[in-house]
Write a protein that holds these residues in place. Structure first.
Motif, PDB file in Angstrom:
ATOM      1  N   PHE A 172       2.373 -51.953 -13.698  1.00 27.75           N
ATOM      2  CA  PHE A 172       1.832 -53.091 -12.949  1.00 27.75           C
ATOM      3  C   PHE A 172       2.484 -53.177 -11.566  1.00 27.75           C
ATOM      4  O   PHE A 172       1.817 -53.469 -10.567  1.00 27.75           O
ATOM      5  N   GLN A 173       3.777 -52.914 -11.510  1.00 32.92           N
ATOM      6  CA  GLN A 173       4.480 -52.963 -10.234  1.00 32.92           C
ATOM      7  C   GLN A 173       3.889 -51.948  -9.255  1.00 32.92           C
ATOM      8  O   GLN A 173       3.662 -52.254  -8.080  1.00 32.92           O
ATOM      9  N   GLY A 174       3.645 -50.749  -9.748  1.00 28.38           N
ATOM     10  CA  GLY A 174       3.095 -49.710  -8.886  1.00 28.38           C
ATOM     11  C   GLY A 174       1.698 -50.054  -8.395  1.00 28.38           C
ATOM     12  O   GLY A 174       1.350 -49.785  -7.236  1.00 28.38           O
ATOM     13  N   THR A 175       0.886 -50.654  -9.274  1.00 29.07           N
ATOM     14  CA  THR A 175      -0.460 -51.035  -8.875  1.00 29.07           C
ATOM     15  C   THR A 175      -0.434 -52.049  -7.739  1.00 29.07           C
ATOM     16  O   THR A 175      -1.174 -51.921  -6.752  1.00 29.07           O
ATOM     17  N   ILE A 176       0.415 -53.053  -7.849  1.00 34.66           N
ATOM     18  CA  ILE A 176       0.482 -54.079  -6.813  1.00 34.66           C
ATOM     19  C   ILE A 176       1.080 -53.510  -5.526  1.00 34.66           C
ATOM     20  O   ILE A 176       0.612 -53.800  -4.418  1.00 34.66           O
ATOM     21  N   GLN A 177       2.104 -52.677  -5.639  1.00 36.32           N
ATOM     22  CA  GLN A 177       2.747 -52.155  -4.442  1.00 36.32           C
ATOM     23  C   GLN A 177       1.788 -51.302  -3.610  1.00 36.32           C
ATOM     24  O   GLN A 177       1.816 -51.340  -2.373  1.00 36.32           O
ATOM     25  N   TYR A 178       0.907 -50.532  -4.282  1.00 31.35           N
ATOM     26  CA  TYR A 178       0.028 -49.606  -3.556  1.00 31.35           C
ATOM     27  C   TYR A 178      -1.447 -49.986  -3.712  1.00 31.35           C
ATOM     28  O   TYR A 178      -2.324 -49.141  -3.564  1.00 31.35           O
ATOM     29  N   ASN A 179      -1.728 -51.245  -3.974  1.00 28.42           N
ATOM     30  CA  ASN A 179      -3.085 -51.693  -4.266  1.00 28.42           C
ATOM     31  C   ASN A 179      -4.067 -51.261  -3.172  1.00 28.42           C
ATOM     32  O   ASN A 179      -3.887 -51.557  -1.997  1.00 28.42           O
ATOM     33  N   ASN A 180      -5.113 -50.536  -3.623  1.00 24.11           N
ATOM     34  CA  ASN A 180      -6.211 -50.110  -2.737  1.00 24.11           C
ATOM     35  C   ASN A 180      -5.786 -49.117  -1.656  1.00 24.11           C
ATOM     36  O   ASN A 180      -6.556 -48.864  -0.718  1.00 24.11           O
ATOM     37  N   GLU A 181      -4.594 -48.538  -1.763  1.00 22.80           N
ATOM     38  CA  GLU A 181      -4.177 -47.542  -0.772  1.00 22.80           C
ATOM     39  C   GLU A 181      -4.672 -46.136  -1.131  1.00 22.80           C
ATOM     40  O   GLU A 181      -4.754 -45.273  -0.265  1.00 22.80           O
ATOM     41  N   HIS A 182      -4.976 -45.911  -2.415  1.00 24.20           N
ATOM     42  CA  HIS A 182      -5.364 -44.566  -2.857  1.00 24.20           C
ATOM     43  C   HIS A 182      -6.687 -44.636  -3.605  1.00 24.20           C
ATOM     44  O   HIS A 182      -6.947 -45.576  -4.364  1.00 24.20           O
ATOM     45  N   ASN A 183      -7.498 -43.629  -3.411  1.00 22.65           N
ATOM     46  CA  ASN A 183      -8.779 -43.544  -4.112  1.00 22.65           C
ATOM     47  C   ASN A 183      -8.583 -42.965  -5.504  1.00 22.65           C
ATOM     48  O   ASN A 183      -7.680 -42.169  -5.744  1.00 22.65           O
ATOM     49  N   GLY A 184      -9.447 -43.372  -6.419  1.00 25.34           N
ATOM     50  CA  GLY A 184      -9.452 -42.777  -7.747  1.00 25.34           C
ATOM     51  C   GLY A 184      -8.411 -43.311  -8.697  1.00 25.34           C
ATOM     52  O   GLY A 184      -8.207 -42.717  -9.768  1.00 25.34           O
ATOM     53  N   VAL A 185      -7.729 -44.394  -8.333  1.00 27.50           N
ATOM     54  CA  VAL A 185      -6.757 -45.010  -9.237  1.00 27.50           C
ATOM     55  C   VAL A 185      -7.096 -46.483  -9.381  1.00 27.50           C
ATOM     56  O   VAL A 185      -7.799 -47.073  -8.544  1.00 27.50           O
ATOM     57  N   MET A 186      -6.598 -47.088 -10.442  1.00 31.39           N
ATOM     58  CA  MET A 186      -6.887 -48.490 -10.697  1.00 31.39           C
ATOM     59  C   MET A 186      -6.223 -49.386  -9.658  1.00 31.39           C
ATOM     60  O   MET A 186      -5.099 -49.129  -9.232  1.00 31.39           O
ATOM     61  N   ASN A 187      -6.937 -50.436  -9.276  1.00 30.41           N
ATOM     62  CA  ASN A 187      -6.338 -51.449  -8.423  1.00 30.41           C
ATOM     63  C   ASN A 187      -6.106 -52.723  -9.236  1.00 30.41           C
ATOM     64  O   ASN A 187      -6.351 -52.746 -10.455  1.00 30.41           O
ATOM     65  N   ALA A 188      -5.642 -53.774  -8.595  1.00 29.12           N
ATOM     66  CA  ALA A 188      -5.299 -55.001  -9.310  1.00 29.12           C
ATOM     67  C   ALA A 188      -6.517 -55.605  -9.999  1.00 29.12           C
ATOM     68  O   ALA A 188      -6.420 -56.148 -11.107  1.00 29.12           O
ATOM     69  N   THR A 189      -7.673 -55.513  -9.362  1.00 29.41           N
ATOM     70  CA  THR A 189      -8.891 -56.048  -9.967  1.00 29.41           C
ATOM     71  C   THR A 189      -9.249 -55.299 -11.239  1.00 29.41           C
ATOM     72  O   THR A 189      -9.631 -55.909 -12.251  1.00 29.41           O
ATOM     73  N   ASP A 190      -9.113 -53.980 -11.220  1.00 31.07           N
ATOM     74  CA  ASP A 190      -9.389 -53.171 -12.413  1.00 31.07           C
ATOM     75  C   ASP A 190      -8.441 -53.541 -13.552  1.00 31.07           C
ATOM     76  O   ASP A 190      -8.858 -53.674 -14.707  1.00 31.07           O
ATOM     77  N   VAL A 191      -7.171 -53.676 -13.211  1.00 31.32           N
ATOM     78  CA  VAL A 191      -6.154 -54.010 -14.216  1.00 31.32           C
ATOM     79  C   VAL A 191      -6.477 -55.345 -14.873  1.00 31.32           C
ATOM     80  O   VAL A 191      -6.441 -55.484 -16.104  1.00 31.32           O
ATOM     81  N   CYS A 192      -6.799 -56.334 -14.066  1.00 30.53           N
ATOM     82  CA  CYS A 192      -7.058 -57.674 -14.613  1.00 30.53           C
ATOM     83  C   CYS A 192      -8.360 -57.717 -15.399  1.00 30.53           C
ATOM     84  O   CYS A 192      -8.504 -58.536 -16.315  1.00 30.53           O
ATOM     85  N   ALA A 193      -9.313 -56.846 -15.067  1.00 27.99           N
ATOM     86  CA  ALA A 193     -10.546 -56.787 -15.850  1.00 27.99           C
ATOM     87  C   ALA A 193     -10.246 -56.362 -17.285  1.00 27.99           C
ATOM     88  O   ALA A 193     -10.849 -56.881 -18.241  1.00 27.99           O
ATOM     89  N   ILE A 194      -9.321 -55.421 -17.440  1.00 24.85           N
ATOM     90  CA  ILE A 194      -8.925 -54.994 -18.785  1.00 24.85           C
ATOM     91  C   ILE A 194      -8.127 -56.081 -19.476  1.00 24.85           C
ATOM     92  O   ILE A 194      -8.336 -56.390 -20.664  1.00 24.85           O
ATOM     93  N   MET A 195      -7.211 -56.706 -18.745  1.00 27.37           N
ATOM     94  CA  MET A 195      -6.321 -57.697 -19.354  1.00 27.37           C
ATOM     95  C   MET A 195      -7.027 -59.010 -19.695  1.00 27.37           C
ATOM     96  O   MET A 195      -6.504 -59.803 -20.472  1.00 27.37           O
ATOM     97  N   THR A 196      -8.201 -59.247 -19.139  1.00 23.73           N
ATOM     98  CA  THR A 196      -8.938 -60.482 -19.446  1.00 23.73           C
ATOM     99  C   THR A 196     -10.251 -60.192 -20.148  1.00 23.73           C
ATOM    100  O   THR A 196     -11.160 -61.032 -20.155  1.00 23.73           O
ATOM    101  N   ALA A 197     -10.363 -59.010 -20.744  1.00 18.84           N
ATOM    102  CA  ALA A 197     -11.601 -58.650 -21.433  1.00 18.84           C
ATOM    103  C   ALA A 197     -11.873 -59.641 -22.566  1.00 18.84           C
ATOM    104  O   ALA A 197     -10.963 -59.999 -23.326  1.00 18.84           O
ATOM    105  N   PRO A 198     -13.100 -60.123 -22.696  1.00 17.80           N
ATOM    106  CA  PRO A 198     -13.408 -61.081 -23.760  1.00 17.80           C
ATOM    107  C   PRO A 198     -13.271 -60.441 -25.143  1.00 17.80           C
ATOM    108  O   PRO A 198     -13.424 -59.229 -25.308  1.00 17.80           O
ATOM    109  N   ASP A 199     -12.978 -61.267 -26.116  1.00 13.17           N
ATOM    110  CA  ASP A 199     -12.865 -60.822 -27.515  1.00 13.17           C
ATOM    111  C   ASP A 199     -11.755 -59.788 -27.710  1.00 13.17           C
ATOM    112  O   ASP A 199     -11.833 -58.944 -28.613  1.00 13.17           O
TER     113      ASP A 199
END
Length: 226
Positions: A172-199
């Motif tokens: 999580f630290q790495g995602t926030i530190q480099y958020n949206n700086e690199h293509n093809g890797v998860m960003n903060a929005t992607d991470v939170c989509a998984i962490m707040t998935a319904p059910d």
């Protein structure tokens, strides 16, 4: 080129080939690996290079980011006669062993991009793991942690689990530190989509999140060995 300047990247002692002792034993590291000694090395290197290039009157600016940024600023304070200025980027100058403020910034970033529910679910999952941790290495809870997080070797001590948790939160630290700086890797929005998935319970989402990071990083298992 604009200033007819020379830029040097100085290797820190005990990294690369800069070994002041024969090995990296704990005894040697505890004696000879410190920021103060790294600053003294830098002072000697600058003095040597200026003498070697016959440029004793050239001005020197120390530059760094993160820990090297700390060194750059501390060098200006400790060796004011050797340097004329410092550029310290992203440099936490107040030294402390336990650094909770870093995770506070991570939390703020995840909240900004994914909402409070994202952070709440991460916290709930971490607390679930902590309760499993308290049951001890011989428990079924620890066996479940080994399975769920695909540890490279079975955890045997609480220090092993601390390594695992450090690695998992480091994602999580790495995602926030480099958020949206690199293509093809998860960003903060992607991470939170998984962490707040319904059910999906927060712990289960956390397990899925860790698996997604392993796939992204090209590793088959999680380091969990002190």
């Amino acid at each position: 080129k604009e200033h007819n300047a020379l830029m040097l990247s100085v290797e820190h002692r005990y990294y690369g080939e800069s070994y002041p002792t024969a090995d990296m034993s704990t005894e040697n590291l505890s004696k000879y690996l410190s920021s103060q000694q790294a600053l003294a090395d830098l002072s000697r290197i600058i003095t040597h290079v200026k003498r070697d290039l016959d440029s004793e009157h050239s001005r020197v600016i120390t530059v760094g980011g993160s820990y090297p940024g700390n060194l750059a600023a501390w060098f200006r304070l400790k060796y004011p006669s050797v340097t004329h200025g410092s550029l310290a980027s992203s440099a936490p100058l107040n030294v402390q062993t336990n650094f909770p403020e870093y995770m506070e910034v991570v939390s703020q970033g995840l909240t900004y991009f994914g909402g409070q529910a994202c952070v709440d679910n991460i916290e709930t999952a971490a607390n679930t793991i902590a309760s499993m941790y308290e049951q001890g290495p011989e428990s079924s809870a620890w066996a479940q942690l080994n399975t769920d997080f695909k540890t490279c070797s079975p955890m045997e001590t609480k220090k092993d689990l601390q390594v695992l948790l450090s690695d998992l939160m480091g994602n999580f630290q790495g995602t926030i530190q480099y958020n949206n700086e690199h293509n093809g890797v998860m960003n903060a929005t992607d991470v939170c989509a998984i962490m707040t998935a319904p059910d999906s319970a927060p712990y289960d989402s956390f397990v899925k999140m860790s698996a997604a990071y392993r796939e992204e990083n090209g590793v088959d298992c999680e380091d969990a060995s002190w």
